[in-house]
Design a protein around this motif. Structure first.
Motif, PDB file in Angstrom:
ATOM      1  N   TYR A 261     -31.235  18.930 -16.839  1.00  0.00           N
ATOM      2  CA  TYR A 261     -30.650  19.820 -17.998  1.00  0.00           C
ATOM      3  C   TYR A 261     -30.557  19.124 -19.288  1.00  0.00           C
ATOM      4  O   TYR A 261     -31.020  19.493 -20.411  1.00  0.00           O
ATOM      5  CB  TYR A 261     -29.167  20.244 -17.370  1.00  0.00           C
ATOM      6  CG  TYR A 261     -28.291  20.884 -18.447  1.00  0.00           C
ATOM      7  CD1 TYR A 261     -28.670  21.991 -19.281  1.00  0.00           C
ATOM      8  CD2 TYR A 261     -27.355  20.105 -18.863  1.00  0.00           C
ATOM      9  CE1 TYR A 261     -27.846  22.747 -20.069  1.00  0.00           C
ATOM     10  CE2 TYR A 261     -26.459  20.622 -19.906  1.00  0.00           C
ATOM     11  CZ  TYR A 261     -26.771  21.986 -20.623  1.00  0.00           C
ATOM     12  OH  TYR A 261     -26.042  22.284 -21.405  1.00  0.00           O
ATOM     13  N   VAL A 262     -29.809  18.037 -19.142  1.00  0.00           N
ATOM     14  CA  VAL A 262     -29.800  17.260 -20.257  1.00  0.00           C
ATOM     15  C   VAL A 262     -30.883  16.704 -20.923  1.00  0.00           C
ATOM     16  O   VAL A 262     -31.284  16.567 -22.190  1.00  0.00           O
ATOM     17  CB  VAL A 262     -28.634  15.851 -19.986  1.00  0.00           C
ATOM     18  CG1 VAL A 262     -28.673  14.804 -21.241  1.00  0.00           C
ATOM     19  CG2 VAL A 262     -27.457  16.249 -19.689  1.00  0.00           C
ATOM     20  N   THR A 263     -31.968  16.240 -20.160  1.00  0.00           N
ATOM     21  CA  THR A 263     -33.344  16.018 -20.831  1.00  0.00           C
ATOM     22  C   THR A 263     -33.988  16.899 -21.533  1.00  0.00           C
ATOM     23  O   THR A 263     -34.483  16.734 -22.553  1.00  0.00           O
ATOM     24  CB  THR A 263     -34.382  15.543 -19.636  1.00  0.00           C
ATOM     25  OG1 THR A 263     -33.429  14.367 -18.756  1.00  0.00           O
ATOM     26  CG2 THR A 263     -35.652  15.027 -20.014  1.00  0.00           C
ATOM     27  N   ARG A 264     -33.891  18.179 -21.059  1.00  0.00           N
ATOM     28  CA  ARG A 264     -34.532  19.111 -21.884  1.00  0.00           C
ATOM     29  C   ARG A 264     -33.670  19.350 -23.113  1.00  0.00           C
ATOM     30  O   ARG A 264     -34.397  19.738 -24.255  1.00  0.00           O
ATOM     31  CB  ARG A 264     -34.460  20.788 -21.049  1.00  0.00           C
ATOM     32  CG  ARG A 264     -34.968  20.805 -19.646  1.00  0.00           C
ATOM     33  CD  ARG A 264     -36.233  20.817 -19.750  1.00  0.00           C
ATOM     34  NE  ARG A 264     -37.006  19.591 -19.927  1.00  0.00           N
ATOM     35  CZ  ARG A 264     -37.227  18.595 -18.981  1.00  0.00           C
ATOM     36  NH1 ARG A 264     -36.836  18.744 -17.756  1.00  0.00           N
ATOM     37  NH2 ARG A 264     -37.954  17.272 -19.234  1.00  0.00           N
ATOM     38  N   LEU A 265     -32.396  19.275 -23.144  1.00  0.00           N
ATOM     39  CA  LEU A 265     -31.769  19.402 -24.268  1.00  0.00           C
ATOM     40  C   LEU A 265     -32.077  18.230 -25.223  1.00  0.00           C
ATOM     41  O   LEU A 265     -32.215  18.553 -26.504  1.00  0.00           O
ATOM     42  CB  LEU A 265     -30.117  19.272 -24.108  1.00  0.00           C
ATOM     43  CG  LEU A 265     -29.470  20.634 -23.404  1.00  0.00           C
ATOM     44  CD1 LEU A 265     -27.935  20.378 -23.392  1.00  0.00           C
ATOM     45  CD2 LEU A 265     -30.107  21.925 -24.085  1.00  0.00           C
ATOM     46  N   ARG A 266     -32.121  17.002 -24.685  1.00  0.00           N
ATOM     47  CA  ARG A 266     -32.466  16.157 -25.727  1.00  0.00           C
ATOM     48  C   ARG A 266     -33.793  16.253 -26.114  1.00  0.00           C
ATOM     49  O   ARG A 266     -34.173  15.679 -27.417  1.00  0.00           O
ATOM     50  CB  ARG A 266     -32.550  14.618 -24.787  1.00  0.00           C
ATOM     51  CG  ARG A 266     -31.089  14.017 -24.520  1.00  0.00           C
ATOM     52  CD  ARG A 266     -31.171  12.832 -23.625  1.00  0.00           C
ATOM     53  NE  ARG A 266     -29.701  12.318 -23.176  1.00  0.00           N
ATOM     54  CZ  ARG A 266     -29.301  11.781 -22.270  1.00  0.00           C
ATOM     55  NH1 ARG A 266     -30.326  11.338 -21.232  1.00  0.00           N
ATOM     56  NH2 ARG A 266     -28.050  11.098 -22.214  1.00  0.00           N
ATOM     57  N   GLU A 267     -34.837  16.714 -25.495  1.00  0.00           N
ATOM     58  CA  GLU A 267     -36.182  16.915 -25.914  1.00  0.00           C
ATOM     59  C   GLU A 267     -35.938  17.981 -26.948  1.00  0.00           C
ATOM     60  O   GLU A 267     -36.922  17.829 -28.107  1.00  0.00           O
ATOM     61  CB  GLU A 267     -37.163  17.442 -24.922  1.00  0.00           C
ATOM     62  CG  GLU A 267     -37.396  16.524 -23.754  1.00  0.00           C
ATOM     63  CD  GLU A 267     -38.051  16.821 -22.534  1.00  0.00           C
ATOM     64  OE1 GLU A 267     -38.753  16.276 -21.849  1.00  0.00           O
ATOM     65  OE2 GLU A 267     -38.134  18.249 -22.423  1.00  0.00           O
ATOM     66  N   ALA A 268     -35.365  18.799 -27.008  1.00  0.00           N
ATOM     67  CA  ALA A 268     -35.221  19.911 -27.984  1.00  0.00           C
ATOM     68  C   ALA A 268     -34.491  19.281 -29.385  1.00  0.00           C
ATOM     69  O   ALA A 268     -35.007  19.631 -30.338  1.00  0.00           O
ATOM     70  CB  ALA A 268     -34.324  20.959 -27.737  1.00  0.00           C
TER      71      ALA A 268
END
Length: 422
Positions: free
Chosen positions: A413-420
């Protein structure tokens, strides 16, 4: 005196960015991840509008014209079977002036007719009729807007983004041989119900991703070994007799899987790819057949091509919102969708062989008893955690040695937010 210049407070989106960047691995998330409206909006945009999400069993739309509607934040999507028996998905918005087309959760149509001005669409999405238009009006320019959709062995996923994550094909290639014997696409829906959760959607998912709390599910653990994600070195003296029984059951199940010609390798890629998933074929306790007490059967008719009632539990997790239990005599599929910062909906659907007859081959109460009880117990746990995370006294705590899958979910989840952010 020298006037002091006021320092403006950081914008809400900057606060969320800082939370994402500052997440500490191995610990639960900071409170705003569960309580902040700005985080909730970010979740809808980054997680639910850009990733593949599970929305329905194909068995819910068995015939051409059958449809279900799915609400994801402000989006509404029609999932429908077309006249060629293919599953399609469209935005539930009329191309004329934006009216909602199908307000019901589920139904059947010959055509999709707007209730406002009667613009009429085929189940392939093409505009078929629009009254009082000029001679230059081109119906081909006003088809329903499509949504990416995939039918994976009877499990239907959608992606709302313009460009869907490309690794779904690779994941499907891994999963399909494991799912094939159950013939989920030909199954029959025995029951479905929605449970309102008083908790952020992530808390529902985190609760599902561990069995550290499984002693709180007495109905479930008469058949389900409460050892998910445990390794041999994690076994305490209290769990040792249970673990020894589990090892023997796992050895017996592997022989049955081999006899069926199934792949024997389990898979765990929960946070190492965009379409994160885990698949484990687990033994059941007692008779090893299903979720009745002591692992007994709940349906006389076996699923699809399954030939052995003691076929264990094919357990599948997919990020961000679903999990599945496939057994010899039925399947249970789960999806979670957010409804507000502190609420979500858990949908549970039970599938049986299409020839299975209620009252003859299965009793509906017995079929659904374990997961109705388990869901309700989890509902109370999630509500308690939401209340705790909303308390000013909350600070993130460390995950245990057997909560690796919770950490994997949070890391995904946090990885997807960081990518965004990047």
């Amino acid at each position: 005196m020298t006037a002091q210049t006021a320092v403006p407070a950081p914008a809400a989106h900057e606060v969320v960015d800082d939370l994402v960047r500052g997440r500490v691995a191995g610990q639960s998330l900071e409170a705003p991840f569960y309580t902040s409206e700005e985080v909730y909006r970010r979740d809808l945009d980054v997680i639910f509008a850009r990733n593949w999400i599970f929305v329905a069993a194909a068995a819910e739309i068995p015939e051409p014209g059958d449809y279900v509607t799915v609400d994801v934040g402000e989006y509404s999507v029609i999932v429908v079977r077309d006249d060629d028996e293919q599953v399609r998905a469209f935005h539930n918005v009329c191309r004329h002036r934006g009216s909602r087309l199908l307000p019901e959760r589920q139904g059947a149509v010959g055509n999709i007719v707007c209730p406002y001005h009667r613009w009429t669409y085929g189940v392939d999405g093409r505009l078929r009729f629009a009254e009082s238009q000029p001679a230059t009006f081109d119906t081909t320019c006003f088809s329903l807007r499509p949504v990416h959709v995939r039918d994976l062995a009877g499990l239907v996923f959608i992606c709302l983004a313009e460009q869907a994550p490309q690794d779904f094909d690779a994941v499907a290639e891994v999963l399909e041989p494991h799912l094939r014997p159950y013939e989920l696409g030909k199954a029959k829906v025995a029951a479905t119900y929605d449970l309102a959760e008083a908790g952020n959607w992530k808390l529902v998912m985190e609760n599902n991703r561990e069995c550290y709390h499984c002693d709180g599910h007495p109905e479930l653990i008469t058949a389900y070994f409460p050892l998910f994600a445990y390794e041999a070195e994690d076994i305490t003296p209290r769990l040792k007799p249970l673990y020894d029984r589990y090892v023997k059951a796992a050895e017996a199940l592997e022989k049955i899987r081999a006899a069926h010609g199934l792949p024997l390798t389990d898979h765990r890629e929960l946070d190492t790819r965009v379409v994160g998933f885990q698949l484990s074929h687990l033994p059941l306790d007692g008779e090893g057949k299903s979720f009745a007490p002591n692992g007994g059967a709940v349906c006389r008719t076996l699923m699809g091509q399954v030939q052995d009632a003691a076929f264990g539990d094919l357990s599948l997790h997919l990020q961000p919102n679903s999990w599945f239990h496939l057994l010899s005599d039925h399947a249970v599929v789960f999806s979670v969708l957010p409804t507000s910062t502190g609420t979500s909906t858990l949908r549970t659907t039970w599938l049986v062989h299409p020839a299975a007859v209620e009252g003859v081959d299965y009793d509906l109460d017995a079929l659904t008893a374990v997961w109705r009880a388990t869901n309700d117990q989890d509902r109370a746990l999630v509500a308690g955690t939401q209340a705790g995370c909303s308390d000013p006294g909350y600070v993130p705590g460390p995950y245990s040695m057997v909560e690796d899958d919770v950490e994997a979910f949070v890391n995904w989840y946090v990885t997807r937010l960081r990518e965004a952010i990047a």
